[in-house]
Design a protein around this motif. Structure first.
Motif, PDB file in Angstrom:
ATOM      1  N   VAL A 210     -11.448  15.657 -12.470  1.00 19.17           N
ATOM      2  CA  VAL A 210     -11.173  14.354 -11.860  1.00 19.17           C
ATOM      3  C   VAL A 210     -12.455  13.782 -11.266  1.00 19.17           C
ATOM      4  N   ASN A 211     -12.750  12.542 -11.620  1.00 18.74           N
ATOM      5  CA  ASN A 211     -13.813  11.774 -10.973  1.00 18.74           C
ATOM      6  C   ASN A 211     -13.126  10.812 -10.011  1.00 18.74           C
ATOM      7  N   ILE A 212     -13.318  11.001  -8.726  1.00 16.92           N
ATOM      8  CA  ILE A 212     -12.571  10.217  -7.738  1.00 16.92           C
ATOM      9  C   ILE A 212     -12.888   8.727  -7.830  1.00 16.92           C
ATOM     10  N   HIS A 213     -14.080   8.395  -8.305  1.00 17.61           N
ATOM     11  CA  HIS A 213     -14.431   6.977  -8.394  1.00 17.61           C
ATOM     12  C   HIS A 213     -13.734   6.302  -9.575  1.00 17.61           C
ATOM     13  N   GLU A 214     -13.466   7.057 -10.639  1.00 17.70           N
ATOM     14  CA  GLU A 214     -12.651   6.516 -11.727  1.00 17.70           C
ATOM     15  C   GLU A 214     -11.232   6.250 -11.235  1.00 17.70           C
ATOM     16  N   VAL A 215     -10.740   7.134 -10.368  1.00 15.14           N
ATOM     17  CA  VAL A 215      -9.413   6.933  -9.761  1.00 15.14           C
ATOM     18  C   VAL A 215      -9.410   5.640  -8.940  1.00 15.14           C
ATOM     19  N   CYS A 216     -10.424   5.471  -8.104  1.00 16.29           N
ATOM     20  CA  CYS A 216     -10.502   4.277  -7.253  1.00 16.29           C
ATOM     21  C   CYS A 216     -10.624   3.001  -8.084  1.00 16.29           C
ATOM     22  N   GLU A 217     -11.409   3.051  -9.156  1.00 20.36           N
ATOM     23  CA  GLU A 217     -11.588   1.867  -9.994  1.00 20.36           C
ATOM     24  C   GLU A 217     -10.294   1.488 -10.707  1.00 20.36           C
ATOM     25  N   ARG A 218      -9.535   2.499 -11.117  1.00 21.58           N
ATOM     26  CA  ARG A 218      -8.238   2.213 -11.743  1.00 21.58           C
ATOM     27  C   ARG A 218      -7.321   1.520 -10.735  1.00 21.58           C
ATOM     28  N   VAL A 219      -7.267   2.046  -9.519  1.00 25.47           N
ATOM     29  CA  VAL A 219      -6.419   1.444  -8.488  1.00 25.47           C
ATOM     30  C   VAL A 219      -6.916   0.044  -8.159  1.00 25.47           C
ATOM     31  N   LEU A 222      -5.695  -2.453 -10.673  1.00 23.15           N
ATOM     32  CA  LEU A 222      -4.266  -2.714 -10.533  1.00 23.15           C
ATOM     33  C   LEU A 222      -3.983  -3.621  -9.340  1.00 23.15           C
ATOM     34  N   ILE A 223      -4.682  -3.363  -8.231  1.00 23.65           N
ATOM     35  CA  ILE A 223      -4.470  -4.166  -7.025  1.00 23.65           C
ATOM     36  C   ILE A 223      -4.919  -5.613  -7.245  1.00 23.65           C
ATOM     37  N   PRO A 228      -4.646 -11.459  -7.074  1.00 22.95           N
ATOM     38  CA  PRO A 228      -5.913 -11.990  -7.599  1.00 22.95           C
ATOM     39  C   PRO A 228      -6.641 -12.930  -6.647  1.00 22.95           C
ATOM     40  N   LYS A 229      -5.950 -13.471  -5.647  1.00 26.12           N
ATOM     41  CA  LYS A 229      -6.581 -14.437  -4.746  1.00 26.12           C
ATOM     42  C   LYS A 229      -6.385 -14.023  -3.289  1.00 26.12           C
ATOM     43  N   GLY A 230      -7.406 -14.318  -2.480  1.00 27.44           N
ATOM     44  CA  GLY A 230      -7.295 -14.088  -1.038  1.00 27.44           C
ATOM     45  C   GLY A 230      -7.595 -12.680  -0.599  1.00 27.44           C
ATOM     46  N   LEU A 231      -7.942 -11.776  -1.540  1.00 27.46           N
ATOM     47  CA  LEU A 231      -8.200 -10.371  -1.206  1.00 27.46           C
ATOM     48  C   LEU A 231      -9.535  -9.935  -1.785  1.00 27.46           C
ATOM     49  N   ARG A 232     -10.400  -9.396  -0.928  1.00 26.77           N
ATOM     50  CA  ARG A 232     -11.658  -8.777  -1.378  1.00 26.77           C
ATOM     51  C   ARG A 232     -11.487  -7.268  -1.367  1.00 26.77           C
ATOM     52  N   VAL A 233     -11.798  -6.630  -2.479  1.00 29.96           N
ATOM     53  CA  VAL A 233     -11.743  -5.174  -2.556  1.00 29.96           C
ATOM     54  C   VAL A 233     -13.174  -4.658  -2.596  1.00 29.96           C
ATOM     55  N   MET A 234     -13.589  -4.029  -1.509  1.00 29.11           N
ATOM     56  CA  MET A 234     -14.962  -3.548  -1.366  1.00 29.11           C
ATOM     57  C   MET A 234     -15.067  -2.082  -1.811  1.00 29.11           C
ATOM     58  N   ARG A 235     -16.236  -1.724  -2.344  1.00 31.37           N
ATOM     59  CA  ARG A 235     -16.488  -0.347  -2.763  1.00 31.37           C
ATOM     60  C   ARG A 235     -17.706   0.197  -2.021  1.00 31.37           C
ATOM     61  N   GLN A 253      -1.731   7.669  -8.291  1.00 32.39           N
ATOM     62  CA  GLN A 253      -0.515   7.221  -7.618  1.00 32.39           C
ATOM     63  C   GLN A 253      -0.663   7.287  -6.105  1.00 32.39           C
ATOM     64  N   THR A 254      -1.348   8.324  -5.622  1.00 34.17           N
ATOM     65  CA  THR A 254      -1.579   8.477  -4.178  1.00 34.17           C
ATOM     66  C   THR A 254      -2.367   7.298  -3.621  1.00 34.17           C
ATOM     67  N   VAL A 255      -3.520   7.030  -4.230  1.00 29.55           N
ATOM     68  CA  VAL A 255      -4.380   5.952  -3.743  1.00 29.55           C
ATOM     69  C   VAL A 255      -3.696   4.599  -3.935  1.00 29.55           C
ATOM     70  N   LEU A 256      -2.971   4.451  -5.031  1.00 29.67           N
ATOM     71  CA  LEU A 256      -2.263   3.188  -5.293  1.00 29.67           C
ATOM     72  C   LEU A 256      -1.178   2.948  -4.243  1.00 29.67           C
ATOM     73  N   ASN A 257      -0.429   3.990  -3.889  1.00 32.18           N
ATOM     74  CA  ASN A 257       0.624   3.833  -2.875  1.00 32.18           C
ATOM     75  C   ASN A 257       0.036   3.372  -1.546  1.00 32.18           C
ATOM     76  N   ILE A 258      -1.085   3.995  -1.153  1.00 37.14           N
ATOM     77  CA  ILE A 258      -1.718   3.631   0.117  1.00 37.14           C
ATOM     78  C   ILE A 258      -2.267   2.209   0.052  1.00 37.14           C
ATOM     79  N   ALA A 259      -2.967   1.901  -1.049  1.00 36.18           N
ATOM     80  CA  ALA A 259      -3.570   0.572  -1.188  1.00 36.18           C
ATOM     81  C   ALA A 259      -2.499  -0.511  -1.281  1.00 36.18           C
ATOM     82  N   HIS A 260      -1.421  -0.219  -1.974  1.00 36.36           N
ATOM     83  CA  HIS A 260      -0.359  -1.220  -2.125  1.00 36.36           C
ATOM     84  C   HIS A 260       0.321  -1.482  -0.789  1.00 36.36           C
TER      85      HIS A 260
END
Length: 365
Positions: A210-219, A222-223, A228-235, A253-260
């Motif tokens: 697992v590459n954790i940054h690939e996980v974050c980029e996938r999430v 999706l987010i 698409p508007k009004g939200l900045r996703v910083m890395r 799924q873990t990171v997506l649940n938290i981010a969502h």
């Protein structure tokens, strides 16, 4: 250095460094002292806490590092006279440039008798360990409760749906079928909820690199597709973090649940156009969680600038069916914690109005 008085401290002897070097692996603060409180050895954690080097600590009097030195002096005298094998008490440790640190002191007499181990456990660390232990016990209890409850619900639920379908087939009035459709629809909704409750226990743990940054980029993708508007996703990534063995889909799924969850809490800021979500990855070293010491661990933060977790559910946020949002199922964070625990890690949360930080900790090889 705060408290310690030693204008020309002698360096630690090679023999002492070799004999006590294993103490450097501990998260607790450890000093080995003589009967007169002079320090023979200080571990790395104590150096960090006092804000000075081992060379400055060794040879100094450890009693000078405490706000009430007589407590330690009395304890050392008792240990040297064989009055006890171990003694515990609470004290305050002086620190350069910081407020005193509350610690739980453990005095242990050793052989040879003129060497005494002084272990100092920061009370905040002790509180964290207690909290982690409670979370782990609660998670296990929740797991068993959910599994048993879900199985108990499934059987009568299937019967209710089947009876409603049979009843609908016998009805001649189309108006009455609206009622059976309500029963069928609600039975399906409950079935979906039960399936979600059982999901972590049904699906096998699919382990791979697992590459954790690939996980974050996938999430992230999706987010942004959903908001698409009004939200900045910083890395803010530490690209040196190595791959590790884990279940990629579970972690997504873990990171997506938290981010969502964060985005749903950010709905007002998204409407105003100033919502921000940050993914931050770091490596932390020599960390203890889940009653185990790890040399390296992934520290992944999901941070938002929303209103914060309501005080009424802060202590129960990972419990099943607990939600701070109207209409929320209260399962997202429960499943996230379950998935991370299957990776021998845990999730912590620190929340105040304007900043909520979910921290995922997972051991690294």
């Amino acid at each position: 250095m705060a408290g310690l008085k030693n204008p020309a401290p002698p360096p630690a002897s090679v023999s002492a460094l070799v004999r006590f070097q294993s103490f450097d692996l501990l998260a607790t603060l450890v000093a080995v002292v003589r009967n007169d409180a002079s320090v023979l050895f200080s571990n790395s954690a104590l150096e960090d806490a006092l804000g000075t080097s081992r060379r400055m600590i060794v040879g100094a009097l450890l009693t000078d590092a405490f706000t009430e030195p007589f407590q330690l002096q009395n304890a050392l005298e008792g240990a040297s006279e064989n009055e006890f094998a171990a003694l515990r008490y609470d004290a305050w440790l002086k620190r350069t440039g910081y407020d005193p640190l509350p610690v739980h002191v453990i005095i242990t007499r050793t052989e040879p008798a003129d060497e005494i181990i002084v272990e100092m456990v920061p009370l905040e660390q002790q509180a964290r360990q207690d909290r982690e232990e409670r979370l782990a016990e609660q998670a296990q209890t929740n797991k068993e409760l959910i599994r048993n409850l879900a199985h108990e619900i499934k059987n009568p639920l299937g019967g209710i749906r089947g009876a409603a379908q049979l009843l609908e087939m016998e009805m001649e009035s189309p108006e009455l079928t609206e009622y059976t459709q309500v029963i069928i629809h609600e039975a399906d909704r409950l079935q979906s909820l039960v399936d979600r409750l059982l999901a972590p226990h049904r699906r096998p743990h699919m382990v791979g690199d697992v590459n954790i940054h690939e996980v974050c980029e996938r999430v992230r993708s999706l987010i942004l597709a959903e908001f698409p508007k009004g939200l900045r996703v910083m890395r803010d990534y530490d690209i040196s973090i190595p791959e590790f063995r884990g279940d990629r889909e579970q972690l997504i799924q873990t990171v997506l649940n938290i981010a969502h969850n964060a985005c749903q809490a950010l709905v007002d800021r998204i409407a105003a156009g100033d919502a921000q979500l940050t993914f931050r990855s770091r490596v932390t070293r020599q960390i203890t969680f889940g009653k185990q010491r790890y040399r390296l661990a992934l520290e992944l933060h999901v941070i938002d600038n929303g209103p914060g977790v309501p005080d009424s559910i802060k202590d129960r946020i990972f419990y099943p069916l607990v939600s701070g949002r109207e209409g929320g199922s209260g399962l997202g964070l429960t499943l996230a914690q379950t998935f991370v625990q299957q990776h021998h890690g845990l999730i912590e949360v620190d929340s105040v109005p304007g900043r909520t930080d979910f921290k995922i900790l997972i051991p690294l090889p």
